[in-house]
Write an enzyme that holds these catalytic residues in place. Structure first.
Site, PDB file in Angstrom:
ATOM      1  N   ASP A  92      -3.080   2.180   6.750  1.00  0.00           N
ATOM      2  CA  ASP A  92      -2.261   1.837   5.551  1.00  0.00           C
ATOM      3  C   ASP A  92      -1.965   0.141   5.741  1.00  0.00           C
ATOM      4  OD1 ASP A  92      -2.308   4.199   4.574  1.00  0.00           O
ATOM      5  OD2 ASP A  92      -0.393   4.624   5.612  1.00  0.00           O
TER       6      ASP A  92
ATOM      7  N   ASP B 134       0.706  -1.053  -0.051  1.00  0.00           N
ATOM      8  CA  ASP B 134      -0.124  -0.042   0.084  1.00  0.00           C
ATOM      9  C   ASP B 134       0.847   1.382  -0.089  1.00  0.00           C
ATOM     10  OD1 ASP B 134      -2.741   1.113   0.467  1.00  0.00           O
ATOM     11  OD2 ASP B 134      -1.615   2.238   1.884  1.00  0.00           O
TER      12      ASP B 134
ATOM     13  N   GLU C  27      -2.141  -1.596  -6.072  1.00  0.00           N
ATOM     14  CA  GLU C  27      -3.586  -1.096  -6.169  1.00  0.00           C
ATOM     15  C   GLU C  27      -3.227  -0.364  -7.405  1.00  0.00           C
ATOM     16  OE1 GLU C  27      -5.980   0.510  -2.710  1.00  0.00           O
ATOM     17  OE2 GLU C  27      -3.922   1.098  -2.678  1.00  0.00           O
TER      18      GLU C  27
END
Length: 467
Positions: free
Chosen positions: A390, A216, A308
């Site tokens: 996170d 992340d 992501e």
């Protein structure tokens, strides 16, 4: 495994060699601008004739945009356009024509919908003052000297390297690499040569081939891993901001160029501009070095890396965070992971950009409707889990790949077919010719397959896997 790889080295050019390289870069610019003017003239003439009602069969013949066609037209006119053409290598003119051919093709593909991404504009004329000097060699003598401190290029001769090229020389000597082209370019006030090399890479296996790590990315921490590791954000641009401001103010006090009056910059202005360019280049080099070290370590240690699909261009619209987002280099981190995981025998899994990794509880799977950016800790109202925001997102990303593997294995067992990889995202845009309808949570979009139904969760997950 054969792949293409770039090797980039700094050059230490003499004053005479620098003038010769600049002459070749200028020749590339002249060929590019001349060919672009010809293309625009033909296009404007055909447009004007159509406005007069001339039939299509009687219009001025169109001009091909391919590199061979542009090169043929240039060879027929170069004696008149550039009487000095024999002083430069033919590769210099091919550099400019090739850049124009690529630009025109990208523009045409963008207009016709054959190119992904944002719209591509029509090529522009290159300026001597604003364009980056560059020349590319694809034929002729391109080699590294036995001392590994010099390179030999066509018409440029023997150029001294600032550092040893032993890594590339060893591969070439062993027969595991073949130099395809060499590009000489000036970046940050310094000349570099970049070799495009076809490399035979040995098959590798990650240290922990069965390990899955969720990554992340963020601003507070450059990356938070599902293993619990926090990668600090060095903030190179913020650290160098004071020096950049000082150099910029010093540059503004010098007598610079003036396009309105034709005033040429002073030598002091040139030296100040070089110092500012070197400061910016140092920031870029530090950022690139840190990202390379992080991505190499992740690709070598873990068999599966999950990231992501961030809309970085949309995130840059936030004027308060734009500079920090650009300084972190989110897109560059994903780009490096894409090819390094392949080199090391792993895979990269890209989660759908609409997947709520931060809003989903990594313990029970409950999804929050709203989560402010200022909330740095995730607190689940269902199971009471409290975890760093996170870190919670990184755990969800890692679980996403595990669920996808389980579903793919189940499909292979039941249907006897290969693993299914879901591609695309549930974009919130209106489809042409159809009425946009809201999709209920937990359902599959029409015409889309491969979504991963989480255990007890109501959101769809769409993955893109790069093997």
């Amino acid at each position: 495994m054969r792949t293409f790889q770039a090797y980039r080295f700094a050059l230490d050019l003499t004053a005479v060699q620098e003038r010769v390289v600049l002459a070749h870069a200028g020749a590339a610019r002249v060929a590019h601008n001349w060919a672009l003017a010809r293309v625009k003239a033909v296009m404007d003439q055909r447009t004007a004739e159509r406005s007069y009602g001339v039939p299509d069969g009687q219009l001025t013949p169109s001009m091909s945009w391919s590199l061979p066609a542009l090169r043929k037209v240039w060879n027929a006119a170069k004696a008149e356009v550039a009487p000095w053409w024999a002083e430069c290598s033919k590769e210099a003119f091919s550099t400019g024509l090739d850049a124009l051919a690529r630009g025109l093709k990208n523009w045409a593909d963008s207009r016709n919908g054959r190119r992904a991404g944002g719209p591509v504009g029509f090529p522009r004329f290159k300026s001597r003052h604003r364009s980056t000097p560059s020349v590319r060699f694809t034929t002729g003598t391109i080699r590294i000297d036995p001392d590994r401190m010099h390179v030999v290029l066509p018409r440029l001769g023997r150029l001294k390297l600032h550092e040893s090229a032993r890594k590339l020389a060893r591969r070439v000597t062993n027969g595991t690499a073949r130099i395809m082209s060499a590009t000489v370019r000036r970046d940050g006030g310094r000349w570099h040569v970049a070799f495009t090399v076809e490399v035979e890479r040995a098959d590798r296996t990650p240290c922990r081939s069965g390990s899955t790590v969720g990554v992340d990315v963020g601003i507070k921490h450059l990356a938070v891993l599902s293993t619990g590791e926090l990668v600090a954000n060095p903030r190179h641009l913020t650290s160098a901001q004071d020096r950049l401001r000082a150099l910029g103010r010093a540059l503004s006090r010098k007598a610079g160029p003036d396009r309105r009056t034709g005033q040429r910059p002073s030598n002091r202005w040139r030296r100040a501009a070089d110092r500012l360019a070197q400061a910016h280049a140092r920031v870029a080099n530090l950022r690139r070095d840190g990202l390379h070290k992080l991505t190499t370590r992740l690709a070598r240690e873990h068999g599966t890396v999950v990231v992501e699909d961030l809309n970085v261009s949309g995130m840059l619209a936030n004027r308060r965070l734009a500079r920090h987002i650009a300084d972190a280099g989110f897109a560059e981190l994903r780009r490096q992971l894409a090819y390094k995981t392949t080199w090391n025998g792993g895979r990269l899994v890209v989660a759908d950009r609409w997947y709520p990794s931060s809003k989903t509880c990594s313990g029970c799977g409950a999804v929050k409707t709203k989560l402010a950016l200022t909330e740095r800790e995730y607190h689940c109202d269902t199971c009471g889990l409290t975890r760093d925001r996170d870190l919670n997102a990184a755990h969800n990303l890692a679980a996403l790949a595990t669920a996808a593997e389980a579903e793919s294995a189940a499909e292979v067992t039941t249907a006897g077919s290969g693993p299914v990889t879901a591609r695309g995202a549930n974009h919130k845009t209106r489809v042409r010719g159809q009425e946009a309808k809201k999709r209920e949570p937990g359902t599959t979009p029409v015409g889309q397959t491969g979504t991963v139904p989480p255990q007890g969760r109501t959101t769809n997950r769409t993955l893109t896997t790069a093997h």
